[in-house]
Design an enzyme around this catalytic site. Structure first.
Site, PDB file in Angstrom:
ATOM      1  N   MET A   5       0.812  -1.218   0.000  1.00 53.37           N
ATOM      2  CA  MET A   5       0.000   0.000   0.000  1.00 53.37           C
ATOM      3  C   MET A   5       0.854   1.281   0.000  1.00 53.37           C
ATOM      4  O   MET A   5       0.612   2.192   0.793  1.00 53.37           O
ATOM      5  CB  MET A   5      -0.953   0.002   1.205  1.00 53.37           C
ATOM      6  CG  MET A   5      -1.892  -1.184   1.236  1.00 53.37           C
ATOM      7  SD  MET A   5      -2.931  -1.324  -0.241  1.00 53.37           S
ATOM      8  CE  MET A   5      -4.099  -0.011   0.070  1.00 53.37           C
ATOM      9  N   ARG A   6       1.835   1.331  -0.872  1.00 53.28           N
ATOM     10  CA  ARG A   6       2.636   2.541  -1.008  1.00 53.28           C
ATOM     11  C   ARG A   6       2.681   2.934  -2.473  1.00 53.28           C
ATOM     12  O   ARG A   6       2.778   2.057  -3.349  1.00 53.28           O
ATOM     13  CB  ARG A   6       4.087   2.318  -0.535  1.00 53.28           C
ATOM     14  CG  ARG A   6       4.240   1.891   0.890  1.00 53.28           C
ATOM     15  CD  ARG A   6       3.809   2.935   1.888  1.00 53.28           C
ATOM     16  NE  ARG A   6       4.504   4.198   1.721  1.00 53.28           N
ATOM     17  CZ  ARG A   6       4.101   5.331   2.298  1.00 53.28           C
ATOM     18  NH1 ARG A   6       3.019   5.355   3.065  1.00 53.28           N
ATOM     19  NH2 ARG A   6       4.777   6.446   2.115  1.00 53.28           N
TER      20      ARG A   6
ATOM     21  N   HIS B 132      -4.733  -5.803  -9.000  1.00 53.74           N
ATOM     22  CA  HIS B 132      -5.660  -4.755  -8.586  1.00 53.74           C
ATOM     23  C   HIS B 132      -7.076  -5.320  -8.578  1.00 53.74           C
ATOM     24  O   HIS B 132      -7.476  -6.013  -9.520  1.00 53.74           O
ATOM     25  CB  HIS B 132      -5.564  -3.563  -9.545  1.00 53.74           C
ATOM     26  CG  HIS B 132      -6.433  -2.424  -9.122  1.00 53.74           C
ATOM     27  ND1 HIS B 132      -6.093  -1.582  -8.082  1.00 53.74           N
ATOM     28  CD2 HIS B 132      -7.637  -2.016  -9.571  1.00 53.74           C
ATOM     29  CE1 HIS B 132      -7.066  -0.694  -7.907  1.00 53.74           C
ATOM     30  NE2 HIS B 132      -8.010  -0.935  -8.807  1.00 53.74           N
TER      31      HIS B 132
ATOM     32  N   LEU C 213       4.705   4.150  -5.476  1.00 50.24           N
ATOM     33  CA  LEU C 213       6.131   4.027  -5.781  1.00 50.24           C
ATOM     34  C   LEU C 213       6.583   5.167  -6.683  1.00 50.24           C
ATOM     35  O   LEU C 213       5.813   5.667  -7.508  1.00 50.24           O
ATOM     36  CB  LEU C 213       6.383   2.673  -6.450  1.00 50.24           C
ATOM     37  CG  LEU C 213       6.048   1.490  -5.520  1.00 50.24           C
ATOM     38  CD1 LEU C 213       5.873   0.200  -6.297  1.00 50.24           C
ATOM     39  CD2 LEU C 213       7.120   1.344  -4.442  1.00 50.24           C
TER      40      LEU C 213
ATOM     41  N   GLU D  36       2.083   5.268 -14.141  1.00 51.33           N
ATOM     42  CA  GLU D  36       0.692   5.681 -13.942  1.00 51.33           C
ATOM     43  C   GLU D  36       0.033   4.750 -12.919  1.00 51.33           C
ATOM     44  O   GLU D  36       0.034   3.531 -13.111  1.00 51.33           O
ATOM     45  CB  GLU D  36      -0.039   5.580 -15.285  1.00 51.33           C
ATOM     46  CG  GLU D  36      -1.429   6.158 -15.288  1.00 51.33           C
ATOM     47  CD  GLU D  36      -2.162   5.762 -16.586  1.00 51.33           C
ATOM     48  OE1 GLU D  36      -3.395   5.820 -16.579  1.00 51.33           O
ATOM     49  OE2 GLU D  36      -1.491   5.381 -17.553  1.00 51.33           O
TER      50      GLU D  36
HETATM   51  C1  GRF Z   1      -5.961  -7.437  -2.842  1.00 51.55           C
HETATM   52  O1  GRF Z   1      -7.313  -7.097  -2.963  1.00 51.55           O
HETATM   53  C2  GRF Z   1      -5.199  -6.919  -4.031  1.00 51.55           C
HETATM   54  O2  GRF Z   1      -5.960  -6.897  -5.199  1.00 51.55           O
HETATM   55  C3  GRF Z   1      -4.868  -5.515  -3.622  1.00 51.55           C
HETATM   56  O3  GRF Z   1      -4.594  -5.600  -2.238  1.00 51.55           O
HETATM   57  C4  GRF Z   1      -5.289  -6.704  -1.687  1.00 51.55           C
HETATM   58  C5  GRF Z   1      -4.276  -7.549  -1.001  1.00 51.55           C
HETATM   59  O4  GRF Z   1      -4.854  -8.601  -0.287  1.00 51.55           O
HETATM   60  N1  GRF Z   1      -3.766  -5.003  -4.389  1.00 51.55           N
HETATM   61  P1  GRF Z   1      -3.947  -9.695   0.384  1.00 51.55           P
HETATM   62  O5  GRF Z   1      -3.031  -9.001   1.382  1.00 51.55           O
HETATM   63  O6  GRF Z   1      -3.174 -10.391  -0.691  1.00 51.55           O
HETATM   64  O7  GRF Z   1      -4.909 -10.614   1.082  1.00 51.55           O
END
Ligand code: GRF
Length: 221
Positions: A94-95, A113, A97, A147
């Protein structure tokens, strides 16, 4: 022998169910790779435990200890590159880049995603799909470019949106699909079946549309 297998470094911030899907795919032979390391920006991410259990090196690079994105990403690159990975896999990392980081791993940096990109880049994808009255929703594996959530897609899987779906039920249906398509797409990249060339994805030497190829069309019925 594990020494001859291409190495993966997986970046996480949370629970790591996609990481687990990768670990399971390696264990049952669908994914011919070695999980070299799991790196989190959060010390308490459960995914680190999953990595440890799988025998991977685990590292935490805490973004809060860095003055800015550039210095965080520079350290992250050093930690990653020490493992000499064939691919770097973002799995709920969740960063945002920096362009320098993304360029450094161009063509070997993947993300998953939870939407059918280009729809619903960014956060809160399941609620947004529901609010828009979508009949289908899903997940996309894509190469990472500068992007945000905008890089060319490799593989998408769809699920039907039912009248009684909530953001939670939809998230869980989509996550199940994520666990199928992420290991598959990584394997395609490692074998050269899928590759990024001049900004487009080639799959078996055919150019894919920007939304990639589709995984499970029988879900549409
Ligand atoms: C998933 O929904 C993925 O699509 C998104 O972040 C979530 C990660 O879930 N990028 P997890 O930590 O793999 O359970």
């Amino acid at each position: 022998m594990s020494l001859t297998k291409p190495k993966l470094v997986v970046l996480i911030s949370g629970g790591g169910t996609n990481l687990q899907a990768i670990i399971d795919a390696i264990a049952d032979g669908r994914l011919h790779a070695e999980l070299a390391a799991v790196i989190s920006n959060k010390q308490d991410a459960f995914g680190l435990e999953r990595g440890r259990t799988a025998g991977a090196a685990v590292r935490c690079v805490d973004h809060r200890q860095f003055a800015d994105r550039d210095s965080f990403d520079a350290e992250l690159m050093q930690v990653i590159d020490a493992f000499e990975p064939a691919m770097v896999i973002l799995a709920g990392f969740m960063r945002i880049l920096t362009p320098g980081f993304v360029r450094h791993y161009q063509g070997k940096l993947l993300n998953i995603h939870p939407s059918l990109l280009p729809k619903y880049a960014g956060l809160n994808t399941h609620q947004r799909a529901l609010d828009a009255g979508e009949s289908y929703h899903g997940a996309t594996v894509h190469f990472v470019t500068e992007e945000l959530d905008g890089g060319p897609a490799i593989l998408q899987a769809s699920v039907v949106v039912n009248k009684n779906d909530t953001a939670l039920t939809l998230a869980s249906k989509v996550l199940e699909k994520e666990h199928e398509i992420y290991p598959a797409a990584i394997q395609w990249c490692l074998t050269g079946k899928a590759k990024l060339t001049d900004g487009v994805v080639h799959l078996d030497d055919q150019i894919l549309p920007k939304s990639g190829t589709q995984w499970n069309n029988e879900d549409r019925h």
